[in-house]
Motif scaffolding. Sequence first.
Motif, PDB file in Angstrom:
ATOM      1  N   ALA A  35       0.840  -1.202   0.000  1.00 53.39           N
ATOM      2  CA  ALA A  35       0.000   0.000   0.000  1.00 53.39           C
ATOM      3  C   ALA A  35       0.871   1.247   0.000  1.00 53.39           C
ATOM      4  O   ALA A  35       1.969   1.253   0.541  1.00 53.39           O
ATOM      5  CB  ALA A  35      -0.909  -0.007   1.230  1.00 53.39           C
ATOM      6  N   ARG A  36       0.363   2.300  -0.635  1.00 52.75           N
ATOM      7  CA  ARG A  36       1.083   3.565  -0.643  1.00 52.75           C
ATOM      8  C   ARG A  36       0.888   4.275   0.685  1.00 52.75           C
ATOM      9  O   ARG A  36      -0.179   4.234   1.274  1.00 52.75           O
ATOM     10  CB  ARG A  36       0.567   4.453  -1.784  1.00 52.75           C
ATOM     11  N   ASP A  37       1.940   4.934   1.157  1.00 52.70           N
ATOM     12  CA  ASP A  37       1.915   5.726   2.386  1.00 52.70           C
ATOM     13  C   ASP A  37       2.000   7.199   1.984  1.00 52.70           C
ATOM     14  O   ASP A  37       3.081   7.738   1.779  1.00 52.70           O
ATOM     15  CB  ASP A  37       3.087   5.335   3.290  1.00 52.70           C
ATOM     16  N   THR A  38       0.835   7.842   1.850  1.00 52.86           N
ATOM     17  CA  THR A  38       0.802   9.217   1.345  1.00 52.86           C
ATOM     18  C   THR A  38       1.521  10.199   2.260  1.00 52.86           C
ATOM     19  O   THR A  38       2.017  11.216   1.803  1.00 52.86           O
ATOM     20  CB  THR A  38      -0.653   9.681   1.116  1.00 52.86           C
ATOM     21  N   ASP A  39       1.600   9.903   3.570  1.00 50.50           N
ATOM     22  CA  ASP A  39       2.323  10.795   4.480  1.00 50.50           C
ATOM     23  C   ASP A  39       3.823  10.815   4.161  1.00 50.50           C
ATOM     24  O   ASP A  39       4.444  11.875   4.123  1.00 50.50           O
ATOM     25  CB  ASP A  39       2.107  10.381   5.941  1.00 50.50           C
ATOM     26  N   SER A  40       4.414   9.663   3.918  1.00 48.53           N
ATOM     27  CA  SER A  40       5.850   9.623   3.604  1.00 48.53           C
ATOM     28  C   SER A  40       6.120  10.127   2.189  1.00 48.53           C
ATOM     29  O   SER A  40       7.206  10.611   1.891  1.00 48.53           O
ATOM     30  CB  SER A  40       6.417   8.215   3.784  1.00 48.53           C
ATOM     31  N   GLU A  41       5.155  10.023   1.286  1.00 50.51           N
ATOM     32  CA  GLU A  41       5.338  10.472  -0.087  1.00 50.51           C
ATOM     33  C   GLU A  41       5.411  11.988  -0.203  1.00 50.51           C
ATOM     34  O   GLU A  41       5.963  12.500  -1.172  1.00 50.51           O
ATOM     35  CB  GLU A  41       4.219   9.925  -0.979  1.00 50.51           C
ATOM     36  N   THR A  42       4.905  12.724   0.768  1.00 53.01           N
ATOM     37  CA  THR A  42       4.996  14.182   0.707  1.00 53.01           C
ATOM     38  C   THR A  42       6.438  14.643   0.843  1.00 53.01           C
ATOM     39  O   THR A  42       6.785  15.738   0.405  1.00 53.01           O
ATOM     40  CB  THR A  42       4.133  14.839   1.796  1.00 53.01           C
ATOM     41  N   ASP A  43       7.304  13.812   1.437  1.00 57.09           N
ATOM     42  CA  ASP A  43       8.715  14.154   1.584  1.00 57.09           C
ATOM     43  C   ASP A  43       9.550  13.767   0.367  1.00 57.09           C
ATOM     44  O   ASP A  43      10.714  14.117   0.267  1.00 57.09           O
ATOM     45  CB  ASP A  43       9.310  13.462   2.821  1.00 57.09           C
TER      46      ASP A  43
END
Length: 108
Positions: A28-36
């Motif tokens: 699954a994608r982790d949108t919180d970590s993808e913002t970085d």
Amino acid sequence: MEFCDECGSMMHNQEGVWVCGSCDFEKARDTDSETDMVTTEGQDTDSGPVDMSDVDDAEIGPTTTVKCPNCGHDRARYEMKQIRAADESETRFFTCVECDQKWREDDH
């Protein structure tokens, strides 16, 4: 960019899930970590040719003793570039300081 936990290959986004193109592992994608994460999308990666007309020849690069195939002069500027696979040696590019003839020396 995300890497596969199973085989280490680069993963791609497919319908909101990271999918490995090599072993089909999914996570699954982790949108919180993808913002970085930083992307090159929309960045100017090619600023075009560089104008070297006002640069003194002595500032262009190092010189070495090598015979010019055009005029026979024994000095040339050189630069090293990796144009083949990373596990192969670099290629030296020469420019004669006398006649500006350009040539390259490959590792044969």
